[in-house]
Design a protein around this motif. Structure first.
Motif, PDB file in Angstrom:
ATOM      1  N   ALA A 174     -19.003   8.911   7.609  1.00 53.68           N
ATOM      2  CA  ALA A 174     -19.608   7.631   7.995  1.00 53.68           C
ATOM      3  C   ALA A 174     -19.270   6.534   6.988  1.00 53.68           C
ATOM      4  CB  ALA A 174     -21.122   7.788   8.119  1.00 53.68           C
ATOM      5  N   ALA A 175     -19.364   6.843   5.698  1.00 54.66           N
ATOM      6  CA  ALA A 175     -19.081   5.851   4.659  1.00 54.66           C
ATOM      7  C   ALA A 175     -17.600   5.481   4.653  1.00 54.66           C
ATOM      8  CB  ALA A 175     -19.508   6.387   3.297  1.00 54.66           C
ATOM      9  N   GLY A 176     -16.732   6.450   4.903  1.00 55.02           N
ATOM     10  CA  GLY A 176     -15.298   6.184   4.908  1.00 55.02           C
ATOM     11  C   GLY A 176     -14.883   5.157   5.941  1.00 55.02           C
ATOM     12  N   LYS A 177     -15.662   5.067   7.025  1.00 52.32           N
ATOM     13  CA  LYS A 177     -15.350   4.095   8.077  1.00 52.32           C
ATOM     14  C   LYS A 177     -15.519   2.658   7.591  1.00 52.32           C
ATOM     15  CE  LYS A 177     -16.628   7.131  11.920  1.00 52.32           C
ATOM     16  NZ  LYS A 177     -17.590   7.380  13.010  1.00 52.32           N
ATOM     17  N   ASP A 178     -16.294   2.476   6.507  1.00 55.01           N
ATOM     18  CA  ASP A 178     -16.533   1.128   5.984  1.00 55.01           C
ATOM     19  C   ASP A 178     -15.419   0.629   5.070  1.00 55.01           C
ATOM     20  OD1 ASP A 178     -18.920   0.782   7.325  1.00 55.01           O
ATOM     21  OD2 ASP A 178     -20.125   1.630   5.695  1.00 55.01           O
ATOM     22  N   LEU A 179     -14.480   1.502   4.716  1.00 53.95           N
ATOM     23  CA  LEU A 179     -13.365   1.071   3.873  1.00 53.95           C
ATOM     24  C   LEU A 179     -12.213   0.579   4.740  1.00 53.95           C
ATOM     25  CD1 LEU A 179     -13.256   3.857   1.124  1.00 53.95           C
ATOM     26  CD2 LEU A 179     -14.386   1.636   1.044  1.00 53.95           C
ATOM     27  N   SER A 180     -11.451  -0.360   4.199  1.00 61.38           N
ATOM     28  CA  SER A 180     -10.336  -0.949   4.933  1.00 61.38           C
ATOM     29  C   SER A 180      -9.076  -0.097   4.803  1.00 61.38           C
ATOM     30  CB  SER A 180     -10.046  -2.365   4.410  1.00 61.38           C
ATOM     31  OG  SER A 180      -8.827  -2.842   4.938  1.00 61.38           O
ATOM     32  N   ARG A 181      -8.662   0.483   5.922  1.00 60.48           N
ATOM     33  CA  ARG A 181      -7.415   1.263   5.904  1.00 60.48           C
ATOM     34  C   ARG A 181      -6.204   0.356   5.673  1.00 60.48           C
ATOM     35  NH1 ARG A 181      -7.499   5.934  10.592  1.00 60.48           N
ATOM     36  NH2 ARG A 181      -9.291   7.102   9.790  1.00 60.48           N
ATOM     37  N   ILE A 182      -6.343  -0.912   6.070  1.00 60.91           N
ATOM     38  CA  ILE A 182      -5.232  -1.856   5.867  1.00 60.91           C
ATOM     39  C   ILE A 182      -4.980  -2.041   4.374  1.00 60.91           C
ATOM     40  CG2 ILE A 182      -4.486  -4.248   6.156  1.00 60.91           C
ATOM     41  CD1 ILE A 182      -6.022  -4.250   8.834  1.00 60.91           C
ATOM     42  N   PHE A 183      -6.049  -2.291   3.604  1.00 65.66           N
ATOM     43  CA  PHE A 183      -5.903  -2.434   2.151  1.00 65.66           C
ATOM     44  C   PHE A 183      -5.368  -1.141   1.539  1.00 65.66           C
ATOM     45  CE2 PHE A 183      -8.968  -6.107   2.045  1.00 65.66           C
ATOM     46  CZ  PHE A 183      -8.135  -6.972   1.379  1.00 65.66           C
ATOM     47  N   GLY A 184      -5.943  -0.016   1.966  1.00 62.07           N
ATOM     48  CA  GLY A 184      -5.534   1.264   1.415  1.00 62.07           C
ATOM     49  C   GLY A 184      -4.078   1.580   1.707  1.00 62.07           C
ATOM     50  N   THR A 185      -3.655   1.334   2.943  1.00 63.03           N
ATOM     51  CA  THR A 185      -2.268   1.602   3.333  1.00 63.03           C
ATOM     52  C   THR A 185      -1.311   0.667   2.601  1.00 63.03           C
ATOM     53  OG1 THR A 185      -2.989   2.339   5.520  1.00 63.03           O
ATOM     54  CG2 THR A 185      -0.668   1.761   5.282  1.00 63.03           C
ATOM     55  N   ALA A 186      -1.683  -0.610   2.526  1.00 63.85           N
ATOM     56  CA  ALA A 186      -0.832  -1.591   1.840  1.00 63.85           C
ATOM     57  C   ALA A 186      -0.632  -1.193   0.380  1.00 63.85           C
ATOM     58  CB  ALA A 186      -1.452  -2.979   1.933  1.00 63.85           C
ATOM     59  N   ASN A 187      -1.705  -0.785  -0.275  1.00 66.58           N
ATOM     60  CA  ASN A 187      -1.587  -0.414  -1.682  1.00 66.58           C
ATOM     61  C   ASN A 187      -0.787   0.872  -1.869  1.00 66.58           C
ATOM     62  OD1 ASN A 187      -2.587  -2.470  -3.204  1.00 66.58           O
ATOM     63  ND2 ASN A 187      -4.658  -1.674  -3.342  1.00 66.58           N
ATOM     64  N   THR A 188      -0.860   1.761  -0.897  1.00 64.45           N
ATOM     65  CA  THR A 188      -0.049   2.982  -0.967  1.00 64.45           C
ATOM     66  C   THR A 188       1.432   2.632  -0.889  1.00 64.45           C
ATOM     67  OG1 THR A 188      -1.824   4.244   0.097  1.00 64.45           O
ATOM     68  CG2 THR A 188       0.373   5.239   0.093  1.00 64.45           C
ATOM     69  N   ILE A 189       1.791   1.761   0.030  1.00 64.43           N
ATOM     70  CA  ILE A 189       3.188   1.326   0.170  1.00 64.43           C
ATOM     71  C   ILE A 189       3.655   0.618  -1.105  1.00 64.43           C
ATOM     72  CG2 ILE A 189       4.736  -0.233   1.428  1.00 64.43           C
ATOM     73  CD1 ILE A 189       2.960   0.348   3.925  1.00 64.43           C
ATOM     74  N   VAL A 190       2.781  -0.237  -1.656  1.00 64.82           N
ATOM     75  CA  VAL A 190       3.113  -0.979  -2.873  1.00 64.82           C
ATOM     76  C   VAL A 190       3.415  -0.024  -4.030  1.00 64.82           C
ATOM     77  CG1 VAL A 190       2.092  -2.425  -4.683  1.00 64.82           C
ATOM     78  CG2 VAL A 190       1.934  -3.139  -2.301  1.00 64.82           C
ATOM     79  N   LEU A 191       2.556   0.986  -4.225  1.00 61.94           N
ATOM     80  CA  LEU A 191       2.753   1.888  -5.357  1.00 61.94           C
ATOM     81  C   LEU A 191       3.958   2.809  -5.170  1.00 61.94           C
ATOM     82  CD1 LEU A 191      -0.648   3.101  -6.852  1.00 61.94           C
ATOM     83  CD2 LEU A 191       0.962   1.413  -7.697  1.00 61.94           C
ATOM     84  N   ILE A 192       4.173   3.282  -3.952  1.00 57.48           N
ATOM     85  CA  ILE A 192       5.349   4.131  -3.709  1.00 57.48           C
ATOM     86  C   ILE A 192       6.627   3.334  -3.966  1.00 57.48           C
ATOM     87  CG2 ILE A 192       6.676   5.323  -1.910  1.00 57.48           C
ATOM     88  CD1 ILE A 192       3.993   6.247  -0.736  1.00 57.48           C
ATOM     89  N   THR A 193       6.640   2.078  -3.519  1.00 55.64           N
ATOM     90  CA  THR A 193       7.806   1.215  -3.755  1.00 55.64           C
ATOM     91  C   THR A 193       7.998   0.962  -5.242  1.00 55.64           C
ATOM     92  OG1 THR A 193       7.412   0.137  -1.627  1.00 55.64           O
ATOM     93  CG2 THR A 193       8.892  -0.979  -3.153  1.00 55.64           C
ATOM     94  N   SER A 194       6.898   0.756  -5.956  1.00 53.68           N
ATOM     95  CA  SER A 194       6.995   0.510  -7.402  1.00 53.68           C
ATOM     96  C   SER A 194       7.552   1.738  -8.125  1.00 53.68           C
ATOM     97  CB  SER A 194       5.625   0.131  -7.980  1.00 53.68           C
ATOM     98  OG  SER A 194       4.769   1.255  -8.077  1.00 53.68           O
ATOM     99  N   SER A 195       7.173   2.930  -7.672  1.00 53.70           N
ATOM    100  CA  SER A 195       7.698   4.155  -8.282  1.00 53.70           C
ATOM    101  C   SER A 195       9.205   4.279  -8.058  1.00 53.70           C
ATOM    102  CB  SER A 195       7.000   5.389  -7.694  1.00 53.70           C
ATOM    103  OG  SER A 195       6.112   5.961  -8.625  1.00 53.70           O
ATOM    104  N   LEU A 196       9.636   3.866  -6.869  1.00 52.27           N
ATOM    105  CA  LEU A 196      11.078   3.866  -6.573  1.00 52.27           C
ATOM    106  C   LEU A 196      11.814   2.922  -7.517  1.00 52.27           C
ATOM    107  CD1 LEU A 196      13.610   4.490  -4.874  1.00 52.27           C
ATOM    108  CD2 LEU A 196      12.868   2.665  -3.303  1.00 52.27           C
TER     109      LEU A 196
END
Length: 198
Positions: A45-67
């Protein structure tokens, strides 16, 4: 021979340090698992309150930075110092993007009254309180690691500029890259735990 020993010593020291970091986050992941087992419905229930857009964007950002970081080390080893410097700066810039995204995400939660010990959080079921406290603790600790990693890489960039990190002496940047990859790896685990728990 002496330089080889220094290189090996620096590498071993870095791996030992990274092991302590794995223990730190591993303990937190274990704590998360215990509470998820105890409060599965509340965590969902609590997880539904977090933004998947922010989470996904930051995942892409960090993976790209590692590259970019891996490419920076490779470029330096091949003698392309200027290219390596630019790639390090790109890595640090993406670290900044990650932190800005995290600032806006946290600000949105705080503006809705969801932060540790807030009246709104204390009214939630115990499992949801635990979820958000772990969210702030673990993503906050990770954010501190992003800041430290960015500072280390900026220092590595400076050392390249002054000729102290070179294609022949690149262990500082290589160790900085290892730290950065750990920061990225931790986020890859945090992302599904908090944003895909639903």
């Amino acid at each position: 021979m002496h330089e080889h020993r220094d290189y090996e010593g620096a590498k071993i020291g870095m791996w030992l340090f990274l092991f302590t970091e794995v223990l730190l986050f591993g303990g937190l992941f274990l704590l998360y698992a215990v509470y998820l087992h105890r409060y599965p419905a509340e965590f969902h229930a609590a997880g539904k309150d977090l933004s998947r857009i922010f989470g996904t964007a930051n995942t892409i950002v960090l993976i790209t930075s590692s590259l970019f970081m891996a490419l920076a080390i490779s470029a330096l080893q091949r003698g392309k110092v200027l290219l390596s410097q630019r790639l390090v700066l790109l890595t640090v810039a993406l670290a900044g993007v990650f932190l800005v995204n995290k600032f806006f995400e946290w600000s949105a939660k705080i503006s809705h009254g969801i932060y540790p010990d807030s009246p709104a959080l204390l009214k939630l079921p115990p499992g949801e309180m635990v979820f958000f406290n772990l969210y702030y603790l673990m993503t906050g600790l990770h954010g501190i690691h992003v800041i430290i990693g960015g500072a280390v890489l900026l220092y590595g960039w400076h050392l390249m500029r002054v000729g102290r990190v070179t294609p022949e002496h690149f262990v500082f940047l290589e160790n900085g890259g290892l730290y950065w990859h750990l920061v990225d790896l931790v986020w890859i685990y945090l992302f599904p735990l908090f944003y895909l728990v639903v």
